[in-house]
Scaffold this motif. Structure first.
Motif, PDB file in Angstrom:
ATOM      1  N   UNK A 328       0.839  -1.194   0.000  1.00  0.00           N
ATOM      2  CA  UNK A 328       0.000   0.000   0.000  1.00  0.00           C
ATOM      3  C   UNK A 328       0.878   1.249   0.000  1.00  0.00           C
ATOM      4  N   UNK A 329       0.526   2.212  -0.828  1.00  0.00           N
ATOM      5  CA  UNK A 329       1.190   3.521  -0.851  1.00  0.00           C
ATOM      6  C   UNK A 329       0.134   4.579  -0.569  1.00  0.00           C
ATOM      7  N   UNK A 330       0.422   5.437   0.399  1.00  0.00           N
ATOM      8  CA  UNK A 330      -0.526   6.462   0.819  1.00  0.00           C
ATOM      9  C   UNK A 330       0.063   7.837   0.524  1.00  0.00           C
ATOM     10  N   UNK A 331      -0.765   8.706  -0.046  1.00  0.00           N
ATOM     11  CA  UNK A 331      -0.372  10.091  -0.290  1.00  0.00           C
ATOM     12  C   UNK A 331      -1.347  11.004   0.428  1.00  0.00           C
ATOM     13  N   UNK A 332      -0.816  12.020   1.090  1.00  0.00           N
ATOM     14  CA  UNK A 332      -1.685  12.985   1.756  1.00  0.00           C
ATOM     15  C   UNK A 332      -1.119  14.386   1.608  1.00  0.00           C
ATOM     16  N   UNK A 333      -1.965  15.376   1.870  1.00  0.00           N
ATOM     17  CA  UNK A 333      -1.559  16.771   1.804  1.00  0.00           C
ATOM     18  C   UNK A 333      -1.343  17.270   3.223  1.00  0.00           C
ATOM     19  N   UNK A 334      -0.097  17.512   3.574  1.00  0.00           N
ATOM     20  CA  UNK A 334       0.240  17.940   4.928  1.00  0.00           C
ATOM     21  C   UNK A 334      -0.282  19.338   5.256  1.00  0.00           C
ATOM     22  N   UNK A 335      -0.735  20.061   4.254  1.00  0.00           N
ATOM     23  CA  UNK A 335      -1.242  21.419   4.490  1.00  0.00           C
ATOM     24  C   UNK A 335      -2.660  21.415   5.035  1.00  0.00           C
ATOM     25  N   UNK A 336      -3.414  20.367   4.742  1.00  0.00           N
ATOM     26  CA  UNK A 336      -4.841  20.358   5.086  1.00  0.00           C
ATOM     27  C   UNK A 336      -5.251  19.149   5.922  1.00  0.00           C
ATOM     28  N   UNK A 337      -4.300  18.325   6.303  1.00  0.00           N
ATOM     29  CA  UNK A 337      -4.603  17.150   7.127  1.00  0.00           C
ATOM     30  C   UNK A 337      -3.629  17.089   8.298  1.00  0.00           C
ATOM     31  N   UNK A 338      -3.986  16.293   9.284  1.00  0.00           N
ATOM     32  CA  UNK A 338      -3.059  15.880  10.338  1.00  0.00           C
ATOM     33  C   UNK A 338      -3.168  14.367  10.455  1.00  0.00           C
ATOM     34  N   UNK A 339      -2.181  13.756  11.076  1.00  0.00           N
ATOM     35  CA  UNK A 339      -2.194  12.299  11.164  1.00  0.00           C
ATOM     36  C   UNK A 339      -1.482  11.838  12.426  1.00  0.00           C
ATOM     37  N   UNK A 340      -1.672  10.571  12.748  1.00  0.00           N
ATOM     38  CA  UNK A 340      -0.986   9.962  13.882  1.00  0.00           C
ATOM     39  C   UNK A 340      -0.820   8.477  13.635  1.00  0.00           C
TER      40      UNK A 340
END
Length: 373
Positions: A328-340
């Protein structure tokens, strides 16, 4: 003298080997305990902690590739051959099958950047080709989306400082993990202390526990929209200090890899930022790196940040949980999301080894015009 891959392997012999695995099964490892005596397929990507020292980052002009896709007659054409496109939640996250990310041309990569900007998070399954192309390809891939960030304290594959690694197994952890809390959940946007923090970010696991080790994501666009217009108007007038000092001190204490390659920085960013392509506004504070609200008294700043952090923590209706499956490869936008990350697999003694490709984006744009940073 740097900490080498060989030294790392010697420190944790039950699970790691440095020999390559010619002819081994082409599958991201799920249960390394079953192959404890076998060579580890991704040994060449184990964390290396060089003692190189880098100068401060300098500003650069970022042009978001998603902006180029806006002029395309069909900005989602790269998904035409997908076998499945499923929205994980109404406002955050899409899961895609049937697309080989490694084969996307530049135009399709631009479209991908726009899709990630609009959905916040896109999960691609069955990406063995992408993962197995190796670190030279990872650098080429990430460079399409911006200048690659070199993390000041994390491990990286030997010779590839632009590839940030996360690593934990039965004997060791080389992550920024604080263990004096009742929860491992720490919402953050990656290295938000930089003057130009990341935009589109790519992450994948090379080895993973049989179960657990999921990643939580939340939409900071939706988080902001939950608040009253009057309160949002107030937040738009504020700026906050984001600091990398605690992360550097963690490594200087001998944890992680004990290395600080670039002196820590603090920068001031808007509490509410605007995305350069979509125009969406997003809350931009996080418990890991945001330290104080500029211009407020200490008690006022602490009270406001605690409210915002609690809002982020509790907003399950803004969140998506990614369960990792091999390749699995995940892409996200660090400008509009947060993660943990969720560190719930320690008792299994299994390995979790991941790689992040982290291009920098623009300096955060205030949602309120004229806000002084």
């Amino acid at each position: 003298m740097s900490t080498t891959v060989t030294e790392l392997a010697q420190a944790i012999p039950p699970t790691l080997s440095l020999r390559s695995a010619p002819g081994s099964d082409n599958k991201t490892e799920e249960n390394p305990e079953k192959t404890a005596e076998s060579p580890y397929r991704y040994a060449h990507l184990l964390p290396h902690f060089s003692r190189d020292h880098y100068p401060p980052l300098t500003p650069y002009e970022h042009v978001d590739p998603g902006s180029r896709a806006l002029a395309h007659s069909n900005p989602r054409a790269f998904l035409d051959n997908a076998t499945s496109v499923v929205e994980l939640t109404p406002n955050l996250g899409t899961e895609v099958r049937g697309i080989n990310l490694a084969e996307l041309d530049n135009s399709s990569r631009d479209q991908l950047a726009l899709e990630v900007a609009r959905r916040g998070l896109v999960v691609f399954r069955d990406q063995q080709d992408f993962i197995d192309r190796g670190p030279d390809f990872y650098r080429e891939w990430g460079s399409h989306f911006g200048r690659l960030h070199i993390h000041p304290t994390s491990g990286h594959p030997h010779g590839y400082p632009e590839i940030h690694l996360v690593y934990r197994d039965a004997n060791s952890s080389f992550n920024f993990e604080i263990n004096d809390s009742i929860t491992s959940t720490v919402w953050h946007s990656d290295v938000s202390y930089e003057l130009q923090p990341p935009g589109l970010t790519t992450f994948f696991l090379l080895s993973q526990p049989t179960t657990g080790g999921d990643t939580l994501f939340t939409s900071q666009v939706s988080t902001l929209k939950k608040l009253s217009p009057q309160f949002v108007a107030f937040l738009r007038t504020l700026t906050a200090v984001h600091s990398g000092v605690e992360q550097a001190d963690f490594s200087r204490s001998g944890r992680r890899g004990g290395i600080v390659r670039r002196e820590p920085v603090e920068h001031i960013h808007p509490v509410v930022r605007r995305h350069p392509v979509t125009g969406e506004e997003a809350l931009y504070v996080n418990r890991q790196f945001t330290r104080r609200i500029v211009g407020l008294k200490r008690e006022e700043s602490e009270m406001l940040l605690k409210f915002l952090y609690d809002h982020i923590d509790k907003s399950g209706d803004n969140q998506t949980r990614v369960k990792w499956t091999p390749n699995t490869v995940v892409l996200w936008d660090n400008r509009t999301t947060a993660h943990s990350a969720i560190v719930d697999y320690g008792d299994s003694k299994e390995r979790r080894h991941g790689a992040r490709i982290t291009p920098q984006a623009e300096r955060p744009i205030p949602a309120q015009d004229g806000l002084v940073l």
